[in-house]
Design a protein around this motif. Sequence first.
Motif, PDB file in Angstrom:
ATOM      1  N   PRO A   1      13.062  93.142  -5.600  1.00  0.00           N
ATOM      2  CA  PRO A   1      11.740  93.737  -6.328  1.00  0.00           C
ATOM      3  C   PRO A   1      11.850  94.750  -5.212  1.00  0.00           C
ATOM      4  CG  PRO A   1      11.892  91.662  -5.679  1.00  0.00           C
ATOM      5  CD  PRO A   1      13.169  92.278  -5.777  1.00  0.00           C
ATOM      6  N   ASN A   2      10.323  95.168  -5.102  1.00  0.00           N
ATOM      7  CA  ASN A   2       9.511  96.453  -3.696  1.00  0.00           C
ATOM      8  C   ASN A   2       9.767  95.401  -2.993  1.00  0.00           C
ATOM      9  OD1 ASN A   2       7.391  97.344  -6.436  1.00  0.00           O
ATOM     10  ND2 ASN A   2       8.553  98.418  -4.958  1.00  0.00           N
ATOM     11  N   GLY A   3      10.481  95.558  -1.724  1.00  0.00           N
ATOM     12  CA  GLY A   3       9.876  95.520  -0.621  1.00  0.00           C
ATOM     13  C   GLY A   3      11.328  94.791  -0.412  1.00  0.00           C
ATOM     14  N   ALA A   4      12.169  94.310  -0.597  1.00  0.00           N
ATOM     15  CA  ALA A   4      13.265  92.868  -0.651  1.00  0.00           C
ATOM     16  C   ALA A   4      13.761  93.632   0.419  1.00  0.00           C
ATOM     17  CB  ALA A   4      13.846  93.074  -1.741  1.00  0.00           C
ATOM     18  N   GLY A   5      14.273  95.000   0.901  1.00  0.00           N
ATOM     19  CA  GLY A   5      15.355  94.919   1.774  1.00  0.00           C
ATOM     20  C   GLY A   5      16.582  96.107   1.696  1.00  0.00           C
ATOM     21  N   LYS A   6      16.189  96.154  -0.049  1.00  0.00           N
ATOM     22  CA  LYS A   6      17.154  97.441  -0.456  1.00  0.00           C
ATOM     23  C   LYS A   6      17.207  98.717   0.808  1.00  0.00           C
ATOM     24  CE  LYS A   6      15.113  97.586  -4.621  1.00  0.00           C
ATOM     25  NZ  LYS A   6      13.682  97.445  -4.072  1.00  0.00           N
ATOM     26  N   SER A   7      16.211  99.197   0.704  1.00  0.00           N
ATOM     27  CA  SER A   7      16.482 100.383   1.609  1.00  0.00           C
ATOM     28  C   SER A   7      16.552 100.007   2.944  1.00  0.00           C
ATOM     29  CB  SER A   7      14.770 101.178   1.714  1.00  0.00           C
ATOM     30  OG  SER A   7      14.378 101.554   0.410  1.00  0.00           O
ATOM     31  N   THR A   8      16.283  99.133   3.461  1.00  0.00           N
ATOM     32  CA  THR A   8      16.325  98.759   4.737  1.00  0.00           C
ATOM     33  C   THR A   8      17.995  98.757   4.808  1.00  0.00           C
ATOM     34  OG1 THR A   8      14.538  97.820   5.458  1.00  0.00           O
ATOM     35  CG2 THR A   8      16.518  97.586   7.197  1.00  0.00           C
ATOM     36  N   THR A   9      18.517  97.893   3.458  1.00  0.00           N
ATOM     37  CA  THR A   9      20.245  97.275   4.178  1.00  0.00           C
ATOM     38  C   THR A   9      21.119  98.775   4.115  1.00  0.00           C
ATOM     39  OG1 THR A   9      19.512  95.574   3.181  1.00  0.00           O
ATOM     40  CG2 THR A   9      21.641  96.431   3.115  1.00  0.00           C
TER      41      THR A   9
HETATM   42  N1  LIG Z   1      10.365 101.518   9.770  1.00  0.00           N
HETATM   43  C1  LIG Z   1       9.645 100.539   8.900  1.00  0.00           C
HETATM   44  N2  LIG Z   1       8.325  99.592  10.286  1.00  0.00           N
HETATM   45  C2  LIG Z   1       7.860  98.773   9.160  1.00  0.00           C
HETATM   46  N3  LIG Z   1       8.868  98.094   8.402  1.00  0.00           N
HETATM   47  C3  LIG Z   1       9.558  98.442   8.109  1.00  0.00           C
HETATM   48  C4  LIG Z   1      10.240  99.872   7.306  1.00  0.00           C
HETATM   49  N4  LIG Z   1      10.504  99.397   7.035  1.00  0.00           N
HETATM   50  C5  LIG Z   1      10.779  98.789   5.377  1.00  0.00           C
HETATM   51  N5  LIG Z   1      10.218  97.993   6.189  1.00  0.00           N
HETATM   52  C6  LIG Z   1       9.569  96.460   5.998  1.00  0.00           C
HETATM   53  O1  LIG Z   1      10.868  95.509   5.588  1.00  0.00           O
HETATM   54  C7  LIG Z   1      10.620  95.735   3.919  1.00  0.00           C
HETATM   55  C8  LIG Z   1      11.539  95.538   3.282  1.00  0.00           C
HETATM   56  O2  LIG Z   1      11.416  96.969   2.933  1.00  0.00           O
HETATM   57  P1  LIG Z   1      12.785  98.146   2.335  1.00  0.00           P
HETATM   58  O3  LIG Z   1      11.901  99.565   2.158  1.00  0.00           O
HETATM   59  O4  LIG Z   1      13.402  97.692   2.543  1.00  0.00           O
HETATM   60  O5  LIG Z   1      12.358  97.684   0.982  1.00  0.00           O
HETATM   61  P2  LIG Z   1      13.106  97.803  -0.467  1.00  0.00           P
HETATM   62  O6  LIG Z   1      13.752  97.138  -1.274  1.00  0.00           O
HETATM   63  O7  LIG Z   1      13.495  99.174   0.012  1.00  0.00           O
HETATM   64  O8  LIG Z   1      11.673  98.537  -1.767  1.00  0.00           O
HETATM   65  P3  LIG Z   1      11.149  99.193  -2.832  1.00  0.00           P
HETATM   66  O9  LIG Z   1      12.300  99.194  -3.738  1.00  0.00           O
HETATM   67  O10 LIG Z   1       9.798  98.887  -2.368  1.00  0.00           O
HETATM   68  O11 LIG Z   1      11.686 100.716  -1.517  1.00  0.00           O
HETATM   69  C9  LIG Z   1       9.292  95.610   4.107  1.00  0.00           C
HETATM   70  O12 LIG Z   1       8.710  94.128   3.825  1.00  0.00           O
HETATM   71  C10 LIG Z   1       8.388  97.393   4.426  1.00  0.00           C
HETATM   72  O13 LIG Z   1       6.872  97.149   4.567  1.00  0.00           O
END
Ligand SMILES: Nc1ncnc2c1ncn2[C@@H]1O[C@H](COP(=O)(O)OP(=O)(O)OP(=O)(O)O)[C@@H](O)[C@H]1O
Length: 320
Positions: free
Chosen positions: A44-52
């Motif tokens: 879901p949104n904010g799961a950490g996918k993009s960060t990974t």
């Molecule tokens: N550069 C950053 N600085 C601070 N917090 C961040 C940063 N990047 C991501 N986060 C936080 O880390 C968590 C995971 O975010 P991420 O973008 O990895 O999720 P996601 O699964 O890709 O979500 P989405 O589907 O909404 O893109 C969220 O709480 C987000 O706010």
Amino acid sequence: MTEIILSTENLKKSFVMSKTRKVEAVKGISFDVKRGEVFGFLGPNGAGKSTTISMVTTQLKPTSGNIFIDGKSILESPAMARRKIGVVAQHNNLDRGLTARENLIYHAKYFGIDDKTANKRADEYLEKFGLTDRQNDYVKSYSGGMAQRLKIARAIMHNPEILFLDEPTTGLDPSYRAILWEQMLALNKTGTTIFLTTHYMEEPEQLADRIAIVDQGELKAIGTVDELKALIPSKNIISIKLARLDPKFVDQAKALPEVKNATITNDVLLLYMKENKPDFNRILEWVNKLDSPLQNISLSASSLDDVFVHLTGKGSVKND
Ligand SMILES: Nc1ncnc2c1ncn2[C@@H]1O[C@H](COP(=O)(O)OP(=O)(O)OP(=O)(O)O)[C@@H](O)[C@H]1O
């Protein structure tokens, strides 16, 4: 060449938000991606996918843990990793002031590919992605769908072994989504491993070899669609939408002889049925006796969407 193209070991990433607040975006994720597979990374949104994805593509340093591409740590050899990976980012990071062809050629040059090979590949990919006619137009004149196709063409100019795509079909209309999938699967057939994140459940359910589900920075499950479906209590689920949901309905439902388990998720009462062909009318009779008007009821075979809801407690985005 190793059988495992990508491996993460206890991968963590924290972001410092203020003097007193830290967000743990990724909380110790370990998984392997096999060479040649289509691997879906869902959450879901904010799961950490993009960060990974940013970490495994060398764009972001992990707080701790390790990442291996083709058996070598990318933290020790990021340049080696970059040659083996292609990345299609979520946002449009094409050079808008250049033509489509120039975008491809400059990318190839960055990776030290000679002019002849670069031009040959550019011809081939422009053709494959239906951009030959517009190859000399500035990218700023491109539609969203065209830019997305060009991003993929650019990402494969240096023949990566694994292609990462972050939400590649988000915002595209269904016909474009189908075309993109066709192109990704054709690439996969030539041996390129595909790693993609997506919100949409139907796409990976039909097309991915294996899927990882992440939520709140943690890996919840990993496996084939059938392995993931085996994690939910039943193959048949009755979804009931009522004007007012009372938690006591869950206990009452659980007491019905044909119900294996029951839960409320996203304001819907879900009944996991024991039988393969449950008696829908008997359930309807029970629902009609509840002191809350029925708004909608449906019986469905379990899908990846149900697995997602079961593991994360959140609904996914449905295909339109
Ligand atoms: N550069 C950053 N600085 C601070 N917090 C961040 C940063 N990047 C991501 N986060 C936080 O880390 C968590 C995971 O975010 P991420 O973008 O990895 O999720 P996601 O699964 O890709 O979500 P989405 O589907 O909404 O893109 C969220 O709480 C987000 O706010």
